[in-house]
Write a protein that holds these residues in place. Structure first.
Motif, PDB file in Angstrom:
ATOM      1  N   ARG A 124     -12.315  -8.715  -0.062  1.00 45.66           N
ATOM      2  CA  ARG A 124     -11.132  -8.842  -0.072  1.00 45.66           C
ATOM      3  C   ARG A 124     -10.425 -10.277   0.561  1.00 45.66           C
ATOM      4  N   GLU A 159       2.192  -6.376  -1.235  1.00 46.89           N
ATOM      5  CA  GLU A 159       1.379  -5.774  -2.339  1.00 46.89           C
ATOM      6  C   GLU A 159       0.076  -5.519  -1.200  1.00 46.89           C
ATOM      7  N   ARG A 162       1.288  -1.918  -0.264  1.00 47.78           N
ATOM      8  CA  ARG A 162       1.075  -1.138  -1.355  1.00 47.78           C
ATOM      9  C   ARG A 162      -0.355  -0.465  -1.349  1.00 47.78           C
ATOM     10  N   GLU A 163      -1.168  -1.421  -1.682  1.00 55.30           N
ATOM     11  CA  GLU A 163      -2.657  -1.088  -1.741  1.00 55.30           C
ATOM     12  C   GLU A 163      -3.541  -0.615  -0.596  1.00 55.30           C
ATOM     13  N   ARG A 164      -2.951  -0.767   0.615  1.00 56.10           N
ATOM     14  CA  ARG A 164      -4.151  -0.484   1.776  1.00 56.10           C
ATOM     15  C   ARG A 164      -3.121   0.148   2.641  1.00 56.10           C
ATOM     16  N   TYR A 165      -2.132   1.102   2.492  1.00 58.53           N
ATOM     17  CA  TYR A 165      -1.228   1.623   3.387  1.00 58.53           C
ATOM     18  C   TYR A 165      -1.866   2.553   4.200  1.00 58.53           C
ATOM     19  N   TYR A 204       5.736   2.691   2.583  1.00 56.75           N
ATOM     20  CA  TYR A 204       4.721   3.064   1.604  1.00 56.75           C
ATOM     21  C   TYR A 204       4.007   4.305   1.747  1.00 56.75           C
TER      22      TYR A 204
END
Length: 265
Positions: A124, A159, A162-165, A204
């Motif tokens: 990542r 972002e 949103r992806e890793r909350y 989120y």
């Protein structure tokens, strides 16, 4: 290929890790070794590994002292391999954002799982670095005002949320991914959204909880764990504060208001 550095004062353990672990199979390679924290620190600065596996109590400098000294100088993931199950050591490791604290003798499957998790973080980081490099390349040749730059940082930060909350994200960890200071990112969130970083992360998480409650049969405690909360009672309090209703009320069919912020994230 993920680059791994081994730091362990017991030669038998260090050699065992190097020779018996299927590094190639895991997409990794051991790029160096050290038998004490001081040498390990120099090796990290020289070799720039992606992942460091280190003992805690070693000659010259402990593993935790080494990690503390390297804060801000190295971007690697740290995995502690220790023979000491002491709360103070574990607490310090958590404070230093160590990836994992494993006790010797380490189980092969446990090590594999931890290394896979570390590899995902490394990948990542690489993707983020490539994207930022692309941004910088795009910026060459034309002038971009400060507001557009801020938009890119803020959009990318949102972002990540949103992806890793469900992860243990902090303002600093997200800022590190974007290669900016945490104070700058904190001001961006507050000035541009009206909310703090922690408030946005909470939104989120709660939005994800709403999806679970409306579309699955998961129990409240299962949903709490799935979105990053270990305490279901605390999750319920946060949920009610954000939505104005209890989790079970939403699950039983009470809708969110059409203009609720969670509908517009």
């Amino acid at each position: 290929m993920i680059r791994v550095l081994l730091i362990e004062d017991e030669e038998l353990i260090r050699e065992g890790l190097r020779l018996t672990t299927p590094w190639q199979e895991w997409g990794m390679e051991v790029v160096g070794e050290a038998a004490d924290g001081e040498t390990g620190m120099n090796k990290i600065l020289e070799l720039k590994p992606d992942v460091v596996i280190t003992d805690v109590k070693m000659p010259k400098m402990s593993g935790l002292e080494m990690i503390e000294q390297l804060r801000g100088q190295a971007a690697c993931e740290y995995i502690i391999l220790s023979g000491y199950d002491e709360f103070a050591l574990v607490k310090q490791a958590i404070h230093l954002e160590v990836q994992e604290y494993l006790l010797k003798p380490v189980d092969d499957e446990e090590l594999r799982a931890v290394m896979e998790q570390a590899a995902r973080k490394v990948h990542r980081k690489r993707v983020m670095k490539q994207r930022l490099a692309q941004y910088q390349e795009e910026e060459k040749g034309y002038s971009m005002d400060a507001r557009n730059i801020q938009d890119k940082y803020l959009d990318r930060a949102k972002e990540i949320l949103r992806e890793r909350y469900q992860e243990n994200l902090t303002l600093k960890s997200v800022a590190d991914v974007l290669f900016i200071s945490d104070s700058y990112l904190g001001k961006l969130f507050k000035n541009r959204t009206g909310y703090t970083f922690l408030e946005m992360l909470t939104f989120y998480r709660i939005r994800a909880a709403v999806e679970y409650l409306q579309n699955t049969d998961k129990k409240v405690y299962e949903i709490a764990y799935a979105i990053g909360y270990n305490d279901s009672k605390y999750f319920s309090r946060v949920f009610q504060r954000v939505t104005g209703m209890k989790p079970m009320e939403l699950k039983n069919g009470h809708p969110l208001p059409e203009d609720h912020i969670l509908r517009h994230l």
